[in-house]
Scaffold this active site. Structure first.
Site, PDB file in Angstrom:
ATOM      1  N   GLU A 363       0.849  -1.215   0.000  1.00  0.00           N
ATOM      2  CA  GLU A 363       0.000   0.000   0.000  1.00  0.00           C
ATOM      3  C   GLU A 363       0.879   1.258   0.000  1.00  0.00           C
ATOM      4  O   GLU A 363       0.564   2.254   0.652  1.00  0.00           O
ATOM      5  CB  GLU A 363      -1.004  -0.059   1.154  1.00  0.00           C
ATOM      6  CG  GLU A 363      -1.886  -1.291   1.003  1.00  0.00           C
ATOM      7  CD  GLU A 363      -3.206  -1.237   1.708  1.00  0.00           C
ATOM      8  OE1 GLU A 363      -3.668  -0.128   2.036  1.00  0.00           O
ATOM      9  OE2 GLU A 363      -3.788  -2.323   1.902  1.00  0.00           O
TER      10      GLU A 363
HETATM   11  C1  LIG Z   1       2.891  -9.634   0.397  1.00  0.00           C
HETATM   12  C2  LIG Z   1       2.450  -8.559  -0.533  1.00  0.00           C
HETATM   13  C3  LIG Z   1       1.100  -8.275  -0.668  1.00  0.00           C
HETATM   14  C4  LIG Z   1       0.677  -7.295  -1.566  1.00  0.00           C
HETATM   15  N1  LIG Z   1      -0.666  -7.091  -1.759  1.00  0.00           N
HETATM   16  C5  LIG Z   1      -1.075  -6.305  -2.793  1.00  0.00           C
HETATM   17  C6  LIG Z   1      -2.454  -6.223  -3.162  1.00  0.00           C
HETATM   18  O1  LIG Z   1      -3.330  -6.843  -2.545  1.00  0.00           O
HETATM   19  N2  LIG Z   1      -2.786  -5.461  -4.240  1.00  0.00           N
HETATM   20  C7  LIG Z   1      -1.874  -4.772  -4.966  1.00  0.00           C
HETATM   21  O2  LIG Z   1      -2.252  -4.099  -5.916  1.00  0.00           O
HETATM   22  N3  LIG Z   1      -0.559  -4.809  -4.629  1.00  0.00           N
HETATM   23  C8  LIG Z   1      -0.137  -5.562  -3.570  1.00  0.00           C
HETATM   24  N4  LIG Z   1       1.203  -5.628  -3.245  1.00  0.00           N
HETATM   25  C9  LIG Z   1       2.166  -4.895  -4.053  1.00  0.00           C
HETATM   26  C10 LIG Z   1       2.829  -3.749  -3.309  1.00  0.00           C
HETATM   27  O3  LIG Z   1       1.902  -2.718  -3.097  1.00  0.00           O
HETATM   28  C11 LIG Z   1       4.058  -3.318  -4.110  1.00  0.00           C
HETATM   29  O4  LIG Z   1       5.030  -4.352  -3.959  1.00  0.00           O
HETATM   30  C12 LIG Z   1       4.619  -1.982  -3.660  1.00  0.00           C
HETATM   31  O5  LIG Z   1       3.742  -0.936  -3.971  1.00  0.00           O
HETATM   32  C13 LIG Z   1       5.987  -1.698  -4.272  1.00  0.00           C
HETATM   33  O6  LIG Z   1       5.988  -1.893  -5.650  1.00  0.00           O
HETATM   34  P1  LIG Z   1       7.146  -2.797  -6.328  1.00  0.00           P
HETATM   35  O7  LIG Z   1       7.194  -4.082  -5.575  1.00  0.00           O
HETATM   36  O8  LIG Z   1       6.895  -2.851  -7.774  1.00  0.00           O
HETATM   37  O9  LIG Z   1       8.489  -2.016  -6.020  1.00  0.00           O
HETATM   38  P2  LIG Z   1       9.095  -0.834  -6.907  1.00  0.00           P
HETATM   39  O10 LIG Z   1       8.053   0.162  -7.226  1.00  0.00           O
HETATM   40  O11 LIG Z   1       9.861  -1.435  -8.019  1.00  0.00           O
HETATM   41  O12 LIG Z   1      10.101  -0.192  -5.859  1.00  0.00           O
HETATM   42  C14 LIG Z   1      11.403  -0.733  -5.593  1.00  0.00           C
HETATM   43  C15 LIG Z   1      12.100   0.231  -4.634  1.00  0.00           C
HETATM   44  O13 LIG Z   1      12.252   1.510  -5.271  1.00  0.00           O
HETATM   45  C16 LIG Z   1      11.686   2.513  -4.461  1.00  0.00           C
HETATM   46  N5  LIG Z   1      11.117   3.573  -5.290  1.00  0.00           N
HETATM   47  C17 LIG Z   1      10.303   3.445  -6.372  1.00  0.00           C
HETATM   48  N6  LIG Z   1       9.985   4.641  -6.852  1.00  0.00           N
HETATM   49  C18 LIG Z   1      10.604   5.563  -6.089  1.00  0.00           C
HETATM   50  C19 LIG Z   1      10.660   6.994  -6.057  1.00  0.00           C
HETATM   51  N7  LIG Z   1       9.962   7.737  -6.958  1.00  0.00           N
HETATM   52  N8  LIG Z   1      11.394   7.594  -5.114  1.00  0.00           N
HETATM   53  C20 LIG Z   1      12.074   6.865  -4.199  1.00  0.00           C
HETATM   54  N9  LIG Z   1      12.053   5.515  -4.154  1.00  0.00           N
HETATM   55  C21 LIG Z   1      11.326   4.877  -5.072  1.00  0.00           C
HETATM   56  C22 LIG Z   1      10.600   1.815  -3.643  1.00  0.00           C
HETATM   57  O14 LIG Z   1      10.275   2.527  -2.475  1.00  0.00           O
HETATM   58  C23 LIG Z   1      11.301   0.486  -3.353  1.00  0.00           C
HETATM   59  O15 LIG Z   1      12.181   0.633  -2.261  1.00  0.00           O
HETATM   60  C24 LIG Z   1       1.629  -6.564  -2.298  1.00  0.00           C
HETATM   61  C25 LIG Z   1       3.013  -6.834  -2.129  1.00  0.00           C
HETATM   62  C26 LIG Z   1       3.407  -7.833  -1.292  1.00  0.00           C
HETATM   63  C27 LIG Z   1       4.893  -8.111  -1.179  1.00  0.00           C
END
Ligand SMILES: Cc1cc2nc3c(=O)[nH]c(=O)nc-3n(C[C@H](O)[C@H](O)[C@H](O)COP(=O)(O)OP(=O)(O)OC[C@H]3O[C@@H](n4cnc5c(N)ncnc54)[C@H](O)[C@@H]3O)c2cc1C
Length: 380
Positions: A363
């Protein structure tokens, strides 16, 4: 200013505490090891009204406020964060999303079953190439007149395998960017909708996390939420409230670890005295107690803002950012206070430490919360 809870709030908190102790605690270690979804417990939580806490009773909900929601979330999360995330997604993403922005027909058809726990809901925003940058939606929803055709992949979906009702965000008009995104209600079993294998996770292992595949999935137009192009705003508004639930989850994980550490430190002896009498341990407990109280104030303030009808975008981001940091740092300290016993499953703190990490990721990661907060400060 009144910091005390009302009698009703105390009753709600105590009911959730009693349920967590008597129903969630037995078996929590086994469910974590086996990655077992707590089906029977979800039904019991539904009977207590926990699946539709804030939903209007006319749609089968409990009609409680956001303060009650965070009290329940904290108590459940002290014991079992896997169970509490099922509650959180169902309540603050799916039920809230439909109740606040859905049509009357959508509420009648879907909300009542979700609020009573007859159906379980999932919220599908994240994709392999669209996590923090949620505007980069690759999933498409092409307008075909009286229906849309959805194609694409969603990943990390909580309750992905168990849900009956899925809120799916997809791009209808790429030229319009975030204004070309829509949100849809998709039912399990719709042709072309497939669930991938369950993820093998570090924490919240009892929750059910899956990748979902949409291959030419036909969704009737009446299942779109809001006007054409409302989907991105829908997702952001809904996630803002969701963050209050996750902040409360983090608070509960931190409080649960702190209570276990305090108890252990009063029992375990080293160098002829209980370890709480060593200042290094006592100061850890003091820091935990203080910072958890600060996190609770932020969580309560965000919930209060929601109840008052105030904008809660910034207060929910602040609550989630801080409570998740406190949960991560103090679950590590709780393991440290337990020494070697902290490293094994039977003492619970290692699970709480693993569970804490997700509160800094889903989230909106902590970095994204800082973007939300800093933008609000600079704009004001
Ligand atoms: C167990 C679990 C349950 C989940 N449940 C749901 C769900 O029910 N529905 C759903 O839609 N999603 C869900 N998610 C997804 C979750 O919301 C995302 O994993 C999260 O938003 C991060 O996206 P990403 O994994 O693609 O990481 P990325 O966006 O690739 O980020 C990687 C890193 O880069 C950093 N980063 C990215 N952009 C920036 C920026 N502009 N400035 C600084 N830092 C940045 C991030 O903070 C992170 O540290 C779930 C994830 C997990 C692991």
């Amino acid at each position: 200013m009144d910091f005390s809870l009302s009698e009703e709030h105390i009753m709600i908190r105590d009911a959730a505490r009693e349920f967590a102790q008597t129903e969630l605690l037995p078996g929590v270690i086994e469910r974590d090891i086996k990655q077992e979804f707590p089906d029977a417990l979800v039904r019991k939580m539904a009977n207590l009204g926990f699946m539709g806490i804030m939903v209007d009773p006319k749609y089968g909900g409990s009609g409680m406020d956001a303060i009650s929601y965070v009290l329940i979330m904290e108590e459940l999360s002290k014991i079992d964060a896997s169970a509490s995330v099922i509650v959180s997604v169902n309540n603050s993403l799916v039920c809230y999303g439909i109740e606040a922005y859905g049509t009357e027909a959508q509420k009648e058809k879907y909300l009542t079953k979700l609020a009573t726990g007859e159906s379980i809901g999932a919220f599908c925003l994240s994709e392999p190439e669209a996590g923090s940058d949620a505007t980069s939606q690759k999933t498409t929803a092409i307008d075909k007149g009286d229906h849309y055709i959805i194609n694409g992949t969603k990943n990390w979906i909580t309750s992905g395998g168990r849900a009956d009702v899925y809120l799916v965000i997809a791009q209808t008009d790429r030229h319009k960017g975030s204004h070309g995104i829509n949100a849809f209600i998709v039912e399990k079993g719709t042709e072309g909708f497939h669930t991938g294998p369950k993820e093998d996770k570090l924490g919240i292992r009892g929750s059910d996390t899956h990748t979902l595949q949409f291959n030419d999935v036909k969704v009737p137009k009446e299942n779109r939420i809001g006007d054409d192009g409302f989907g991105f705003r829908f997702a952001m508004k809904t996630l803002s409230g969701g963050r209050i639930g996750i902040a409360a989850q983090a608070l509960g994980i931190a409080q649960g670890a702190y209570e276990l550490a305090l108890k252990y430190s009063k029992e375990r002896k080293a160098f002829g005295t209980e370890i709480c009498n060593h200042q290094a341990i006592a100061f850890k407990l003091a820091d935990m107690h203080t910072e958890i109280a600060a996190a609770r104030h932020l969580v309560m303030k965000a919930a209060w803002d929601k109840d008052q009808g105030n904008n809660y975008d910034m207060s929910s981001a602040m609550a989630k950012l801080y409570a998740s940091k406190v949960a991560m740092e103090h679950t590590v300290e709780a393991v440290q206070i337990h020494g070697g016993n902290g490293f094994v499953k039977e003492y619970h703190v290692e699970r709480l430490m693993r569970d804490a990490k997700i509160t800094q990721i889903y989230e909106g990661t902590s970095e994204i919360q800082k973007i939300v907060i800093s933008r609000s400060i600079i704009r004001d």
